[in-house]
Design an enzyme around this catalytic site. Structure first.
Site, mmCIF file in Angstrom:
data_model
loop_
_atom_site.group_PDB
_atom_site.id
_atom_site.type_symbol
_atom_site.label_atom_id
_atom_site.label_comp_id
_atom_site.label_asym_id
_atom_site.label_seq_id
_atom_site.Cartn_x
_atom_site.Cartn_y
_atom_site.Cartn_z
ATOM 1 C CE1 TYR A 155 39.573 39.246 33.217
ATOM 2 C CE2 TYR A 155 39.719 40.992 34.850
ATOM 3 C CZ TYR A 155 40.328 40.154 33.942
ATOM 4 O OH TYR A 155 41.691 40.223 33.737
ATOM 5 C CG ASP A 188 46.016 47.924 37.800
ATOM 6 O OD1 ASP A 188 47.164 48.367 37.734
ATOM 7 O OD2 ASP A 188 45.720 46.752 37.515
ATOM 8 C CG HIS A 218 38.310 47.682 30.039
ATOM 9 N ND1 HIS A 218 38.837 46.789 30.950
ATOM 10 C CD2 HIS A 218 37.629 48.594 30.773
ATOM 11 C CE1 HIS A 218 38.495 47.155 32.176
ATOM 12 N NE2 HIS A 218 37.768 48.243 32.097
ATOM 13 C CE1 TYR A 265 44.326 37.553 35.204
ATOM 14 C CE2 TYR A 265 44.017 36.829 37.450
ATOM 15 C CZ TYR A 265 44.005 37.831 36.519
ATOM 16 O OH TYR A 265 43.675 39.108 36.901
ATOM 17 N NE ARG A 266 39.526 38.688 37.640
ATOM 18 C CZ ARG A 266 39.847 39.795 38.313
ATOM 19 N NH1 ARG A 266 41.085 40.241 38.265
ATOM 20 N NH2 ARG A 266 38.971 40.434 39.025
#
Ligand code: ADP
Length: 601
Positions: A147, A208, A447, A528-529
């Site tokens: 993110y 995670d 990623h 959501y993000r």
């Protein structure tokens, strides 16, 4: 240092380094580090475009301002970002840029990093930023990987690395089951502190990977996998420094002498906490968090489902079980390709051809693994004493087996290093370091996530999956979908894994993400993000009634941050000084992160 030397160098340990690994995960961390550097070919590059300066301030004035700040917080706590951009890896991540960059690596970089030691110093830095009109960007630990990591949205912002010196666990209350933490407390650190105190009746709720901060993860509305999965919903009380330098406490923290700051989140009057998550309205210097009670027993279970088309029926079965709390935790429903990728081997181990990995290769590979051939895997946990677990597990078994070919995998058949056991630890409050292995799927693996929300309905799951798969196929990316099932909604998390040293793959990943966001919005789904570079686009999809929400957000921004110094552009919220100058990143604007100047002082 060569990559081989780097692979063998020490991994920083807790508690010496606030962002370090706990001793019990050290061997695992060493292995993970080795794999990361084995797959790395991206050379460390000469710096370009130095010095990095925020727009709107001249070079001399900027460095004079940094000297002034050094005088206030100590020269050793002010670092100019002029060294080579070192990507490191998860446990040794940079605080100057995004190590998973999807843009040119010089694009989203800090001009300097500063290290406050107290709320008072944070206030001083904020006042300094207002005086010189310098954008600042707070991070807690800066591991928000996928993110944007530690990167600021505006190139040349001064990053406030809060975690390095503000890392205290101020309180763990064993009776109320709560804690109060500073920004530098990771899930690893909280877990270790609870163990050290011998509080076996308290559980944390790790995501995670456990290296993120409790505060950063919660503010960005991250999830964990125990029944306390929704971190934002589980926090209680913030201490916030506002963009003009005042400090205040939310909820019961506003009442002098209150002993319910961490037990009753609302206090009296408007509930102000909400505006400090996924925003740029304040710097959180303390946060309260509730802790789960050890349920007195737990048991992981895993079911496999044969066909891609089983998804819709399965999701329909999951919904009532989840809402009625028979399925108790934020479980994951994953595609089997992730179970293959999380073994840590590059995709070339399984497939050397061009294009995306064919289904028959995925299935043939899965057939050789302990999980056996399948398409979907559900990782869940039952909590409580054995007789309570048996009751719930019996219902789940009968319901899941309505799907033809559904199979419960006996955990006793699974080797100790199987991914199942990582999910088992996380869902029972023990932070781990297993998940990142799928990043090794491609060389220099990075990623970025596409994370839309939907109801827990089969038709929605199918629709989202189909639109995302089409864009992945077009762009040539292997498809990694996982559903995280909340109480009444699901986050579908699809990670695009790409070679960050390959400009063509970066551009393809960006285009794929932009298409998926638009496709999803056209069907009524929102994220959501999201990653920094996609925030303008995602914010733009929440456009009901002529963008009424963003107009409201901008009103708040102008009132709270009149000089626009705090995290400009974060979550698509631009301060007045930046608006109308082309700072937004959209499909049309290409991939330059900067606009043309800011409103003069
Ligand atoms: P983590 O600590 O979990 O690695 P980060 O520190 O990267 O997460 O935080 C994620 C994002 O949340 C940051 O980029 C920043 O915008 C925001 N953030 C993090 N900590 C704070 C804070 N203490 N106050 C305000 N915003 C924060």
């Amino acid at each position: 240092m060569s990559f081989a030397e780097e692979a063998k160098s020490d991994v920083p340990l807790l508690p010496e380094v606030h962002s370090g690994i706990p001793e019990f995960l050290l061997e695992k961390a060493k292995g993970a580090k080795n794999w990361v550097f084995e797959g790395r070919t991206k050379p460390q590059k000469e710096r370009q475009r130095l010095p990095v300066l925020p727009q709107g301030i001249e070079r001399e004035a900027f460095f004079a301002a940094l000297d002034e700040l050094s005088g206030q917080i100590g020269a050793e706590n002010v670092e100019v970002n002029d060294k080579p951009l070192k990507d490191g890896w998860y446990m040794e991540h940079p605080n100057t840029h995004d190590m998973m960059t999807i843009l040119d690596e010089e694009e989203l970089v800090a001009s300097a990093v500063v290290y406050p030691s107290s709320t008072g110093e944070v206030q001083a830095i904020v006042r300094w930023a207002n005086k010189h009109l310098i954008p600042i960007y707070p991070i807690s630990i800066g591991r928000n990987l996928g993110y944007g990591g530690a990167a600021p949205r505006v190139r040349g912002s001064v990053v406030l690395d809060l975690g390095k010196r503000m890392k205290q666990i101020i309180n763990i209350d064993p009776d109320d089951h709560t804690c109060l933490v500073e920004p530098g407390v990771s899930f690893y650190a909280l877990y270790e502190a609870i163990k050290e105190k011998g509080y076996d009746h308290l559980w944390t709720d790790p995501p995670d990977l456990g290296g993120g901060s409790i505060i950063g993860n919660t503010l960005d509305r991250g999830v964990g996998y125990t029944p306390y999965g929704d971190h934002w919903a589980c926090h209680s009380g913030l201490e916030v420094v506002l963009p003009t330098g005042e400090v205040f406490r939310t909820g019961m923290g506003a009442l002098p002498g209150s002993n319910t700051w961490q037990t009753f989140p609302y206090g009296f009057g408007p509930y102000s906490d909400g505006i400090f998550s996924q925003s740029n309205y304040g710097i959180v210097t303390k946060m309260g968090m509730t802790l789960m009670a050890n349920p007195g027993g737990h048991e992981s279970f895993m079911y496999t489902f044969q066909k891609e088309e089983d998804l819709a029926q399965l999701i329909e079965i999951i919904r009532p079980l989840r809402i009625s709390n028979i399925l108790e935790n934020v479980a994951q429903l994953r595609h089997v390709i992730q179970t293959i990728a999380v073994r840590g081997q590059p995709r070339t181990t399984y497939y050397q051809g061009s294009g995306t990995i064919p289904d028959d290769v995925v299935h043939a590979t899965a057939a050789t693994l302990p999980t056996g051939d399948c398409t979907w895997i559900y990782y869940g946990m039952a909590y409580g004493p054995a007789h309570i677990r048996q009751h719930k597990l019996g219902i789940i078994d009968a319901e899941f087996k309505r799907v033809r070919g559904a199979r419960r995998v006996d955990p006793a058949t699974l080797p100790a290093d199987e991914y199942f056991w990582s999910r088992d630890r996380i869902a029972s409050g023990v932070p781990d370091l297993h998940e990142l292995r799928w990043v090794n799927w491609v060389p220099n693996g990075a990623h970025v996530a596409f994370s839309p929300v939907s109801p827990i309905r089969g038709a929605d799951a199918e629709r989202l999956l189909a639109l995302a798969r089409r864009r992945h196929d077009d762009a040539g990316f292997d498809f990694f979908p996982a559903f995280c099932v909340g109480l009444r909604e699901m986050h579908l998390i699809i990670e695009i894994v790409f070679d960050r040293d390959d400009p063509e793959r970066r551009a393809a990943a960006m285009a794929c993400l932009r298409h998926m966001i638009d496709d999803a919005a056209a069907c009524g789904y929102g994220e959501y993000r999201t990653h920094l570079v996609l925030m303008d686009q995602v914010a733009g999809t929440y456009s009901w009634n002529d963008n009424a929400l963003m107009k409201f957000n901008e009103k708040l921004k102008d009132a709270l941050d009149p000089n626009g110094i705090l995290s400009p552009g974060r979550c698509g919220i631009w301060p007045k000084r930046y608006r109308g100058r082309g700072w937004e990143m959209t499909k049309e604007s290409g991939n330059a992160s900067e606009g043309k100047g800011v409103e003069p002082a």
